[in-house]
Design an enzyme around this catalytic site. Structure first.
Site, short mmCIF file in Angstrom:
data_model
loop_
_atom_site.label_atom_id
_atom_site.label_comp_id
_atom_site.label_asym_id
_atom_site.label_seq_id
_atom_site.Cartn_x
_atom_site.Cartn_y
_atom_site.Cartn_z
N GLU A 14 0.87 -1.17 0.00
CA GLU A 14 0.00 0.00 0.00
C GLU A 14 0.90 1.22 0.00
O GLU A 14 1.73 1.37 0.90
CB GLU A 14 -0.90 0.00 1.24
N CYS A 50 -3.52 7.19 5.40
CA CYS A 50 -3.44 6.90 3.97
C CYS A 50 -4.76 7.20 3.27
O CYS A 50 -4.81 7.24 2.04
CB CYS A 50 -3.03 5.45 3.76
#
Length: 460
Positions: free
Chosen positions: A225, A262
């Site tokens: 990620e 994020c």
């Protein structure tokens, strides 16, 4: 703690014994980790606060999330269908050719390397989601602790190792390795005994690990990620009826934990008009009183300041609102034409920085969505009168994002079986997967088919 080579050797030796442990025993292991983390709440919370400057409420919430996702995977192992078994019986009399008996199931890949994340010292680190999914799948785990929170990592590792001993798991089923710089992590990914990698961090870091994994004699998957700006589309009727409410939701999501998520909503698209003016005014009023919050590390703070300065220096970009202090929340604005022509404006600034992109028409919204790179999330702020516009955006956003939100905000990821926390590149290195929810286990499994096997040889 072991060095990288020894940790990988022990993990490889543990793989076959561990993958053959009954599902119920692995579930008990996961529950024991959760219980030990909760029993160690006070030293863990103290370490998180001292090492990361995160608030106590955030640290306690993250601890609860970490324990909860371990128990979620333990519950999954109680479902006989979790490993996707399938059976097609033989048809020996079928013409023109008989059909064999076919069965299949998913089996673990092997030892998994997990990299702790800077911004989630518990939920995406030592005993976090990647570790929980890999252990549930039957894969031993070697964690590379993040240097930003070494004491937190060591305390969490002690909980995992104690739970392994308590439940009789094989030695080597888990290890924590530490070390400054990139070399320990590079050695870990290059070790031939590692079968997959879970990573949460920067795009540069994720791509570096991906390159190492692909250059090995036997390449392995890297589930990284990496970066996302999480676009939000403010549709006209929604802004007309609730500009102040939408502004409050945006600012709250943007500034939570100093924007160090994020899923931070770093990009807004809206059509010029009176409703957008009301939204702008509300954002200015909400941002100006905000003071800078402590950031996770000096390096992250420096990167945030550099990102804000880069936006401020772009032709055609102006500052809409800013709080007080060098690391304070900042919102910029630009026209959609400038946004399309300036790839640097598509990049993530990790922290409480946002960019409002103004459009001349609703058609510009759809064209802007088409131009976006892959994202973890995309959000529609819409009213019933925006239905047709939302419907035209939806298929575009399905191609661009792993999670699409309606009248909410992307921060706050529910840990639940249907959740997808992933997305097309560059949000992740493999957009077919998720790092949150029970589908995360699929990253560490592969299918095997058994043809015409006698019952006494078939796996349980």
């Amino acid at each position: 703690m072991f060095d990288v080579t020894e940790a990988c050797r022990r993990a490889a030796a543990a793989f076959d014994p561990y993958r053959h442990t009954p599902d119920a025993d692995r579930a008990a292991f996961l529950r024991a980790i959760a219980a030990r983390l909760e029993a160690s709440a006070e030293p863990l919370v103290t370490a998180v606060r001292e090492e990361t400057a995160l608030a106590e409420a955030r640290a306690r919430g993250e601890l609860a999330r970490t324990a909860g996702q371990l128990r979620m995977f333990a519950d999954l192992l109680g479902d006989p269908a979790w490993a996707a078994p399938k059976h097609l019986p033989a048809q020996p009399d079928r013409e023109p050719l008989p059909r064999p008996d076919l069965r299949s199931r998913s089996v673990p890949l092997g030892p998994v390397a997990v990299f702790g994340a800077s911004n989630f010292p518990l939920a995406f680190s030592t005993a976090g989601g990647d570790t929980a999914a890999a252990l549930a799948a039957g894969c031993p785990v070697v964690v590379k602790g993040h240097p930003a929170h070494p004491r937190t990592a060591a305390l969490a590792a002690d909980c995992v190792l104690a739970a392994a001993a308590e439940t009789g798991m094989p030695e080597g089923v888990f290890a924590l390795v530490v070390g400054e710089g990139n070399e320990p992590g590079q050695r870990l990914v290059a070790d031939p005994r590692i079968a997959a990698v879970g990573f949460t961090g920067s795009r540069a870091g994720g791509l570096a690990l991906l390159a190492i994994a692909q250059a090995r004699p036997v390449p392995i998957p890297v589930y990284a990620e990496m970066s996302s700006v999480n676009p939000v589309f403010l549709l006209p009727d929604r802004l007309a009826e609730a500009a102040g409410e939408v502004a409050a939701g945006f600012v709250a999501s943007l500034t939570a934990s100093a924007g160090q998520f994020c899923t931070n909503p770093g990009l807004l698209f809206a059509v010029e008009g009176e409703a957008l003016e009301k939204f702008r005014a509300a954002v200015i009023d909400l941002i100006r009183p905000q003071e800078a919050q402590p950031m996770l590390t000096p390096a992250i703070a420096a990167a945030y300041r550099a990102g804000v300065a880069a936006f401020a220096g772009q032709p055609g970009v102006s500052q809409l609102a800013a709080g007080g202090g060098a690391d304070a929340p900042t919102v910029f604005q630009t026209a959609v034409e400038t946004f399309r022509a300036t790839p640097a404006l598509h990049e993530e600034v990790f922290g409480a920085a946002g960019l409002l992109v103004t459009c001349g028409s609703t058609g510009d919204l759809v064209e802007a969505a088409e131009a976006l790179p892959g994202q973890l999330t995309a959000t529609l702020q819409a009213a019933p009168g925006d239905r047709d516009l939302a419907a035209s955006l939806l298929p575009v956003l399905e191609r661009r994002a792993g999670r699409i939100i309606y009248n909410g905000w992307p921060t706050g990821v529910e840990v639940a079986p249907p959740m997808v926390h992933g997305g097309p590149y560059p949000a992740t290195s493999d957009g077919r997967s998720t790092s949150v929810g029970t589908m995360a286990i699929d990253r560490f499994l592969r299918p095997v088919s058994y043809q015409n096997f006698p019952p006494d040889l078939l796996p349980q």
